[in-house]
Scaffold this motif. Structure first.
Motif, PDB file in Angstrom:
ATOM      1  N   GLY A   1       0.793  -1.215   0.000  1.00  0.00           N
ATOM      2  CA  GLY A   1       0.000   0.000   0.000  1.00  0.00           C
ATOM      3  C   GLY A   1       0.831   1.274   0.000  1.00  0.00           C
ATOM      4  O   GLY A   1       0.309   2.363   0.138  1.00  0.00           O
ATOM      5  N   ARG A   2       2.127   1.134  -0.143  1.00  0.00           N
ATOM      6  CA  ARG A   2       2.946   2.342  -0.120  1.00  0.00           C
ATOM      7  C   ARG A   2       2.804   3.070  -1.455  1.00  0.00           C
ATOM      8  O   ARG A   2       2.697   2.454  -2.508  1.00  0.00           O
ATOM      9  CB  ARG A   2       4.416   1.976   0.106  1.00  0.00           C
ATOM     10  CG  ARG A   2       4.646   1.350   1.477  1.00  0.00           C
ATOM     11  CD  ARG A   2       6.070   0.859   1.640  1.00  0.00           C
ATOM     12  NE  ARG A   2       6.294  -0.341   0.825  1.00  0.00           N
ATOM     13  CZ  ARG A   2       7.303  -1.183   1.038  1.00  0.00           C
ATOM     14  NH1 ARG A   2       8.153  -0.961   2.020  1.00  0.00           N
ATOM     15  NH2 ARG A   2       7.459  -2.231   0.263  1.00  0.00           N
ATOM     16  N   ASP A   3       2.816   4.385  -1.405  1.00  0.00           N
ATOM     17  CA  ASP A   3       2.679   5.164  -2.623  1.00  0.00           C
ATOM     18  C   ASP A   3       3.933   4.989  -3.483  1.00  0.00           C
ATOM     19  O   ASP A   3       5.043   5.247  -3.040  1.00  0.00           O
ATOM     20  CB  ASP A   3       2.493   6.642  -2.271  1.00  0.00           C
ATOM     21  CG  ASP A   3       2.462   7.508  -3.520  1.00  0.00           C
ATOM     22  OD1 ASP A   3       3.142   8.564  -3.534  1.00  0.00           O
ATOM     23  OD2 ASP A   3       1.782   7.129  -4.494  1.00  0.00           O
ATOM     24  N   LEU A   4       3.700   4.549  -4.728  1.00  0.00           N
ATOM     25  CA  LEU A   4       4.851   4.263  -5.581  1.00  0.00           C
ATOM     26  C   LEU A   4       5.590   5.508  -6.044  1.00  0.00           C
ATOM     27  O   LEU A   4       6.813   5.498  -6.195  1.00  0.00           O
ATOM     28  CB  LEU A   4       4.423   3.450  -6.811  1.00  0.00           C
ATOM     29  CG  LEU A   4       4.368   1.945  -6.561  1.00  0.00           C
ATOM     30  CD1 LEU A   4       3.871   1.226  -7.810  1.00  0.00           C
ATOM     31  CD2 LEU A   4       5.732   1.411  -6.175  1.00  0.00           C
ATOM     32  N   PHE A   5       4.827   6.574  -6.252  1.00  0.00           N
ATOM     33  CA  PHE A   5       5.482   7.811  -6.673  1.00  0.00           C
ATOM     34  C   PHE A   5       6.524   8.205  -5.630  1.00  0.00           C
ATOM     35  O   PHE A   5       7.673   8.550  -5.950  1.00  0.00           O
ATOM     36  CB  PHE A   5       4.432   8.907  -6.844  1.00  0.00           C
ATOM     37  CG  PHE A   5       5.000  10.219  -7.321  1.00  0.00           C
ATOM     38  CD1 PHE A   5       4.909  11.357  -6.516  1.00  0.00           C
ATOM     39  CD2 PHE A   5       5.628  10.317  -8.552  1.00  0.00           C
ATOM     40  CE1 PHE A   5       5.426  12.572  -6.960  1.00  0.00           C
ATOM     41  CE2 PHE A   5       6.155  11.532  -8.980  1.00  0.00           C
ATOM     42  CZ  PHE A   5       6.049  12.665  -8.185  1.00  0.00           C
ATOM     43  N   THR A   6       6.098   8.126  -4.373  1.00  0.00           N
ATOM     44  CA  THR A   6       7.017   8.452  -3.291  1.00  0.00           C
ATOM     45  C   THR A   6       8.207   7.496  -3.290  1.00  0.00           C
ATOM     46  O   THR A   6       9.355   7.900  -3.141  1.00  0.00           O
ATOM     47  CB  THR A   6       6.299   8.324  -1.930  1.00  0.00           C
ATOM     48  OG1 THR A   6       5.059   8.999  -2.013  1.00  0.00           O
ATOM     49  CG2 THR A   6       7.141   8.923  -0.824  1.00  0.00           C
ATOM     50  N   ARG A   7       7.913   6.233  -3.465  1.00  0.00           N
ATOM     51  CA  ARG A   7       8.974   5.229  -3.450  1.00  0.00           C
ATOM     52  C   ARG A   7       9.987   5.513  -4.562  1.00  0.00           C
ATOM     53  O   ARG A   7      11.195   5.398  -4.388  1.00  0.00           O
ATOM     54  CB  ARG A   7       8.386   3.826  -3.649  1.00  0.00           C
ATOM     55  CG  ARG A   7       7.493   3.351  -2.534  1.00  0.00           C
ATOM     56  CD  ARG A   7       8.239   2.673  -1.428  1.00  0.00           C
ATOM     57  NE  ARG A   7       8.700   1.338  -1.782  1.00  0.00           N
ATOM     58  CZ  ARG A   7       9.543   0.629  -1.011  1.00  0.00           C
ATOM     59  NH1 ARG A   7       9.990   1.136   0.106  1.00  0.00           N
ATOM     60  NH2 ARG A   7       9.921  -0.576  -1.374  1.00  0.00           N
ATOM     61  N   VAL A   8       9.411   5.889  -5.733  1.00  0.00           N
ATOM     62  CA  VAL A   8      10.318   6.167  -6.858  1.00  0.00           C
ATOM     63  C   VAL A   8      11.170   7.393  -6.551  1.00  0.00           C
ATOM     64  O   VAL A   8      12.373   7.413  -6.796  1.00  0.00           O
ATOM     65  CB  VAL A   8       9.539   6.368  -8.170  1.00  0.00           C
ATOM     66  CG1 VAL A   8      10.429   6.961  -9.255  1.00  0.00           C
ATOM     67  CG2 VAL A   8       8.957   5.054  -8.638  1.00  0.00           C
ATOM     68  N   LEU A   9      10.555   8.425  -5.993  1.00  0.00           N
ATOM     69  CA  LEU A   9      11.327   9.625  -5.659  1.00  0.00           C
ATOM     70  C   LEU A   9      12.450   9.312  -4.676  1.00  0.00           C
ATOM     71  O   LEU A   9      13.600   9.691  -4.877  1.00  0.00           O
ATOM     72  CB  LEU A   9      10.417  10.685  -5.048  1.00  0.00           C
ATOM     73  CG  LEU A   9       9.521  11.472  -6.011  1.00  0.00           C
ATOM     74  CD1 LEU A   9       8.731  12.512  -5.254  1.00  0.00           C
ATOM     75  CD2 LEU A   9      10.338  12.127  -7.097  1.00  0.00           C
ATOM     76  N   TYR A  10      12.122   8.641  -3.626  1.00  0.00           N
ATOM     77  CA  TYR A  10      13.141   8.302  -2.635  1.00  0.00           C
ATOM     78  C   TYR A  10      14.136   7.307  -3.207  1.00  0.00           C
ATOM     79  O   TYR A  10      15.319   7.319  -2.877  1.00  0.00           O
ATOM     80  CB  TYR A  10      12.497   7.737  -1.365  1.00  0.00           C
ATOM     81  CG  TYR A  10      11.987   8.816  -0.439  1.00  0.00           C
ATOM     82  CD1 TYR A  10      10.730   9.384  -0.632  1.00  0.00           C
ATOM     83  CD2 TYR A  10      12.767   9.274   0.614  1.00  0.00           C
ATOM     84  CE1 TYR A  10      10.275  10.380   0.193  1.00  0.00           C
ATOM     85  CE2 TYR A  10      12.311  10.275   1.458  1.00  0.00           C
ATOM     86  CZ  TYR A  10      11.057  10.828   1.239  1.00  0.00           C
ATOM     87  OH  TYR A  10      10.607  11.821   2.074  1.00  0.00           O
ATOM     88  N   GLY A  11      13.613   6.459  -4.075  1.00  0.00           N
ATOM     89  CA  GLY A  11      14.505   5.517  -4.741  1.00  0.00           C
ATOM     90  C   GLY A  11      15.515   6.251  -5.586  1.00  0.00           C
ATOM     91  O   GLY A  11      16.672   5.859  -5.714  1.00  0.00           O
ATOM     92  N   GLY A  12      15.050   7.373  -6.154  1.00  0.00           N
ATOM     93  CA  GLY A  12      15.950   8.183  -6.952  1.00  0.00           C
ATOM     94  C   GLY A  12      17.106   8.687  -6.124  1.00  0.00           C
ATOM     95  O   GLY A  12      18.250   8.716  -6.588  1.00  0.00           O
ATOM     96  N   ARG A  13      16.808   9.061  -4.886  1.00  0.00           N
ATOM     97  CA  ARG A  13      17.892   9.561  -4.031  1.00  0.00           C
ATOM     98  C   ARG A  13      18.999   8.523  -3.928  1.00  0.00           C
ATOM     99  O   ARG A  13      20.177   8.826  -3.997  1.00  0.00           O
ATOM    100  CB  ARG A  13      17.376   9.810  -2.620  1.00  0.00           C
ATOM    101  CG  ARG A  13      16.558  11.037  -2.495  1.00  0.00           C
ATOM    102  CD  ARG A  13      16.087  11.150  -1.074  1.00  0.00           C
ATOM    103  NE  ARG A  13      15.900  12.539  -0.721  1.00  0.00           N
ATOM    104  CZ  ARG A  13      15.779  12.982   0.514  1.00  0.00           C
ATOM    105  NH1 ARG A  13      15.826  12.144   1.518  1.00  0.00           N
ATOM    106  NH2 ARG A  13      15.592  14.256   0.754  1.00  0.00           N
ATOM    107  N   ILE A  14      18.557   7.301  -3.718  1.00  0.00           N
ATOM    108  CA  ILE A  14      19.548   6.229  -3.534  1.00  0.00           C
ATOM    109  C   ILE A  14      20.247   5.934  -4.850  1.00  0.00           C
ATOM    110  O   ILE A  14      21.475   5.854  -4.917  1.00  0.00           O
ATOM    111  CB  ILE A  14      18.881   4.971  -2.978  1.00  0.00           C
ATOM    112  CG1 ILE A  14      18.304   5.284  -1.603  1.00  0.00           C
ATOM    113  CG2 ILE A  14      19.873   3.830  -2.922  1.00  0.00           C
ATOM    114  CD1 ILE A  14      17.633   4.112  -0.961  1.00  0.00           C
ATOM    115  N   ALA A  15      19.444   5.764  -5.889  1.00  0.00           N
ATOM    116  CA  ALA A  15      20.036   5.416  -7.193  1.00  0.00           C
ATOM    117  C   ALA A  15      21.004   6.487  -7.650  1.00  0.00           C
ATOM    118  O   ALA A  15      22.129   6.200  -8.070  1.00  0.00           O
ATOM    119  CB  ALA A  15      18.941   5.226  -8.232  1.00  0.00           C
ATOM    120  N   LEU A  16      20.561   7.737  -7.580  1.00  0.00           N
ATOM    121  CA  LEU A  16      21.426   8.829  -8.020  1.00  0.00           C
ATOM    122  C   LEU A  16      22.602   9.014  -7.072  1.00  0.00           C
ATOM    123  O   LEU A  16      23.711   9.342  -7.499  1.00  0.00           O
ATOM    124  CB  LEU A  16      20.624  10.130  -8.133  1.00  0.00           C
ATOM    125  CG  LEU A  16      19.572  10.109  -9.241  1.00  0.00           C
ATOM    126  CD1 LEU A  16      18.760  11.389  -9.242  1.00  0.00           C
ATOM    127  CD2 LEU A  16      20.231   9.911 -10.592  1.00  0.00           C
TER     128      LEU A  16
END
Lengths: 276, 348, 351
Positions: free
Chosen positions: A59-74
């Motif tokens: 149920g976690r918001d994917l947009f948020t996950r992608v944004l935060y994921g970006g922090r890690i990936a980048l």
């Protein structure tokens, strides 16, 4: 830089890249949700106004996950690029300056490293040292270093052949001076292009590692991890893997395009000259 | 010497013996900073078998002129004016006719023979190919003709040498091969763009000798482009001096060297360092440097460097002044007086 | 085939040590190219350059003249031989000492744009030798750069320009200013005007002569252009195939050349006078394909109208012999201007 900005294509690319990076860095400001906020009732929701990218299995918001994921990936991407450049350039320049048997040894080392399949190499290192964020950055950085070294050495050799380097030696410059004062500034353009391509490779490498489960571990998630998780649950939600996939693709593509633009701008033949 | 009316138009195409008639040739480029015109409306004629020199320094437009004649200028460059070869405008020809023209009636040789020769084909192959494109000859006849041409340019044992590759030849030999290729279809016009600039002086002498012999035997006209006045002096009957995209003086070679009319021609001749220069004296030099096509001075392009410049030179571009009965001319506000001075001082 | 009496019994007068700034002794530079192939770029060259003079080195491509210039300064390591600069054996110097020695001996290169760092400003380029030699005082450096701008005739306003913003002639002035930055006593001009427009060349040559007078410089002027070498030099050496063919004081060499190659060079220099140019006689033969450099015996023999057909020329290397007054020729059969023309005509007929 000014020449780059004059090209419309380059401006578009830079703006898009900037957008991606800024949104990732400013993730908390961009979304009210928390990346780890579980909402069991909202599993696998499709994209909507409330959830731009839909939700995941918890149920976690994917947009948020992608944004935060970006922090890690980048973050990992940037760190590993820096490591690759520092190690690779030092390696390549040392070989170029020394020539002789030092050059041979350094380059054979690079060749051997390049001969090992990248993913295999990465797997072994991750297995040995663990997949913490720092480790990943270092491992990917070291993976990219040999090719960087080769190219840096090439660029340095080109400059070392030129007459202005000879002129510097004739004026009493030491080798170190020549390197720092003459060679380095003139190789910056080529190295910049190299760095951009390295960044693209780094992001791809991290995404690939995470995709096979050996990269960033839950509950942290980079784009690759998200892609992996989405791929596992693709029958429950088609949307899940699509967005991380698109973002990875976009990032790499934009970086590669930027490298192209840089390449054309920095190519001396790009200078228009009218001569009789 | 008599002086024609200032600004008189050059003879029209009706005048006989104008094999090549270039009218108001202009080459321009669009750059980020505006339009740049390195060749600004030049006109000249070449008679059959005539050897004309086009002499100038950087920025003069001489090489672009040659490329324009062969229609080798591509966008963003644009060519205007007319190039009439025996009455037909080369600039208007279609693709196939143009291909027939180049290497056939009009041939060109370049400064760097390595870039004109294909490094992965034998010399023989390239010469023969050139022959077969422009002449209807069978393989054996073409090869024989190639051998004959190579002998003509001084290559000994041509049948054996034809099997070599360009890199196996010295610069001078490659240049002579290029001459052979250019002359293979007996062109009526040969354009030679700095053919000896990259060669040693001893090789240069041999190549020029070869070139002279080849064109004389075939009656080809030659436009020789060079920055070296000495080379032009030895080879050309008439010389055109270019500066900043204009032909500033045109004269028969001997007359030019004895009595140059245009101040630039005069200064250039004086500044040449040859074996008889006075060692004790300073070398005559022209102050400043040749202007870039993108930053031309107002009025006469040479005025900032001209020791005789008047006010009018700063503002008004001089018109061509005909000198004598032929094609001789000079573009200078002071031309009339200078010509009169030369007459007074007893020039033939 | 006639030859002139050779003054071989009188050895050349040796130059007093104090007068000699640069003494080159049996300089050799060979390059290995691939498997056991050796390019003998410089093959036993010896000469002396006197203080305050200009020594001209003339030769065509492949003659080794640029290699001589760079090897003298130890920019390339010689294969063998010695260079004694102002009493100091350059070969014996350790790297740091060599670097310091470079203050006194500088070089100006052929391509003005290639020999400067395009990313630096003109001011930085001219200042760089001082920086490389460890000068830290930026005021001192700036003052000297300013002075150098004046000395070479560049406007002070150009200090912050980059090389691509100036012309070839101006850029060469930058090269000259840079060479003078450390107040050297010796400057090598390696084809320093060959890439410049004719009208600009004279400006730079005049500048060089003026600088020599005012600063008491000693020059080595390397060029393929015989006329310019004659204008600039007090003594001239003609190089062919890595060896000296002829050497001597300018006047003697140009008025009474003896080596067939020197005759060929002089005969080939174009003269800007159509009538005289056409009246000249040929002293050349066509190049022999692929055999241009003859390693056994006289280097020039294959192209020489005299030597092509003579065994002694093809097998025995001629030593330098005196023609009187410091004028030396490496030739078995030195020729006068008339005899070489006759020989060339005879050789052409034979072909």
């Amino acid at each position: 830089m000014h020449r780059l900005i004059r090209r419309r294509a380059a401006v578009v690319i830079l703006v898009l890249l900037g957008l991606l990076i800024v949104t990732a860095i400013a993730a908390p400001l961009m979304t009210p949700y928390s990346p780890t906020g579980i909402a069991a009732g909202d599993r696998f929701l499709p994209p909507s106004a409330a959830h731009f990218f839909g939700t995941d299995e918890l149920g976690r918001d994917l947009f948020t996950r992608v944004l935060y994921g970006g922090r890690i990936a980048l973050g990992i991407g940037a760190a590993s690029t820096v490591i690759a450049m520092i190690v690779g350039v030092a390696w390549g320049f040392a070989a170029a300056m020394r020539r002789g048997w030092i050059d041979e040894i350094l380059m054979r080392l690079a060749d051997s490293a390049m001969a090992i399949p990248t993913i295999l190499f990465a797997l072994v290192l991750v297995a040995a040292f663990g997949a913490s964020t720092i480790n990943l950055a270092v491992i990917i950085g070291l993976l990219l270093a040999p090719v960087t070294a080769r190219l840096a050495r090439s660029a340095a050799l080109d400059e070392l052949k030129s007459e202005y380097v000879l002129a510097a030696v004739a004026s009493g410059a030491t080798s170190m001076r020549v390197l720092v004062s003459e060679v380095l500034p003139n190789t910056v353009p080529a190295l910049l292009v190299l760095a951009t391509l390295n960044a693209a490779s780094a992001i791809l490498a991290e995404a690939s590692l995470s995709f096979v489960g050996l990269g960033v571990q839950p509950p942290d998630a980079s784009w690759g991890t998200l892609l992996f998780q989405g791929y596992q649950r693709i029958y429950q939600s088609l949307w899940y893997p699509i967005f991380p996939g698109i973002v990875i693709f976009l990032m790499i593509w934009l970086l590669t395009l930027l490298a192209d633009q840089l390449q054309s701008v920095l190519d001396p033949r790009g200078q228009e000259s009218v001569r009789s | 010497m008599t002086v024609g009316a200032p600004g008189a138009a050059l003879p029209t195409a009706d005048t006989p013996t104008a094999m090549l008639d270039v009218r108001n040739l202009r080459v321009s480029f669009e750059t980020r900073t505006g339009v740049v015109t390195p060749v600004r409306d030049i006109s000249f004629r070449v008679a059959p078998g005539q050897r004309v020199g086009l002499v100038g320094e950087s920025g003069s437009g001489k090489s672009l002129t040659a490329l324009a004649l062969m229609r080798l200028i591509h966008p963003p460059g644009r060519v205007g004016g007319q190039v009439l070869l025996n009455g037909r405008d080369v600039l208007q020809l279609g693709g196939r006719e143009l291909a027939k023209l180049r290497g056939g009636q009009v041939a060109m040789i370049y400064q760097d023979p390595m870039s004109a020769l294909n490094p992965v084909q034998t010399i023989g192959h390239q010469v023969v190919e050139g022959i077969r494109i422009h002449m209807n000859l069978g393989a054996r006849e073409a090869r024989d003709r190639a051998a004959m041409l190579l002998t003509d340019v001084g290559l000994r044992d041509p049948l054996r040498r034809m099997k070599s590759y360009p890199h196996e030849f010295s610069g001078g030999m490659r240049q002579r091969v290029m001459i052979a290729m250019a002359m293979s279809a007996d062109p009526v016009l040969l354009i030679a763009d700095e053919p000896t600039t990259a060669l040693d002086v001893t090789t240069q002498a041999l190549v020029l000798e070869t070139l002279m012999r080849m064109v004389e035997e075939r009656g080809s006209a030659v436009i020789l482009i060079t920055h070296d006045l000495g080379v032009a002096a030895g080879f050309c009957e008439d010389i055109q001096v270019m500066y900043a995209g204009r032909i500033v003086e045109r004269a028969e070679a001997s007359r030019l060297f004895r009595h140059p009319v245009h101040p630039y021609a005069e200064a250039l001749l004086r500044s040449v360092c040859d074996l008889d220069v006075n060692i004790a004296a300073e070398l005559p030099a022209i102050a400043g440097q040749p202007p870039l096509p993108s930053a031309l001075p107002s009025g006469c392009a040479f005025h900032p460097r001209c020791p005789y410049a008047l006010d009018i030179c700063r503002t008004v571009e001089p018109a061509p002044l005909r000198i004598g009965a032929g094609d001789a001319m000079a573009e200078c506000h002071l031309a009339e007086e200078r010509v009169a001075d030369a007459v007074a001082s007893g020039d033939r | 085939m006639t030859s002139l009496a050779v003054d071989s019994l009188r050895p050349p007068v040796s130059v007093p040590a104090a007068d000699a700034l640069v003494v080159v002794e049996h300089l050799v530079k060979h390059y290995r190219t691939g498997r056991s192939q050796v390019v003998r770029a410089v093959d036993d060259v010896s000469f002396t350059i006197r203080r305050g003079q200009t020594f001209g080195l003339v030769g065509e491509s492949g003659s080794g003249k640029s290699t001589v210039a760079r090897t003298i300064l130890r920019l390339h390591e010689p294969t063998s031989g010695r260079v004694i600069f102002d009493g100091v054996d350059l070969q014996a110097l350790a790297p740091d000492a060599l670097r310091r020695q470079r203050r006194s001996m500088q070089i100006v290169f052929q391509d003005p744009f290639a020999s400067v760092n395009r990313r630096k400003t003109l001011s930085e380029i001219i200042a760089s030798p001082m920086v490389f030699q460890g000068e830290r005082d930026s005021h001192k450096i700036q003052a000297r750069v300013s002075r150098l701008f004046d000395i070479v005739g560049l406007p002070q306003a150009y200090a912050h320009r980059h090389p691509h913003e100036i012309s070839g002639g101006q850029c060469q002035r930058v090269g000259i200013a840079r060479a003078l930055a450390l107040e050297p006593s010796f400057v090598i001009l390696d084809e320093a005007v060959s890439s410049l427009d004719v009208s600009v060349r004279s400006q730079i040559l005049n500048l060089l002569k003026e600088l020599q007078r005012e600063l008491g410089l000693t020059y080595m002027f390397v060029s393929h252009d015989l006329a310019i070498v004659r204008y600039m030099s007090d003594s001239v050496a003609v190089l062919y195939g890595g060896r000296i063919a002829e050497v001597g004081p300018r006047e003697g060499l140009f008025e009474r050349p003896r080596h067939p190659y020197t005759h060929a060079l002089m005969g080939a220099v174009p003269v800007a006078d159509p009538d005289r140019q056409r009246a000249r006689k040929r002293v050349l033969t066509y190049e022999t394909p692929g055999e241009a450099i003859n390693l056994a015996g006289c280097r020039y023999a294959p192209r020489c109208p005299i030597g092509q057909s003579l065994d002694v020329c093809r097998t025995t290397d001629p030593a330098l012999q005196g023609m009187g007054a410091h004028h030396l020729v490496a030739c078995h059969f030195p020729q006068s201007a008339e005899s070489i023309v006759a020989a060339a005509a005879a050789a052409s007929h034979a072909q």
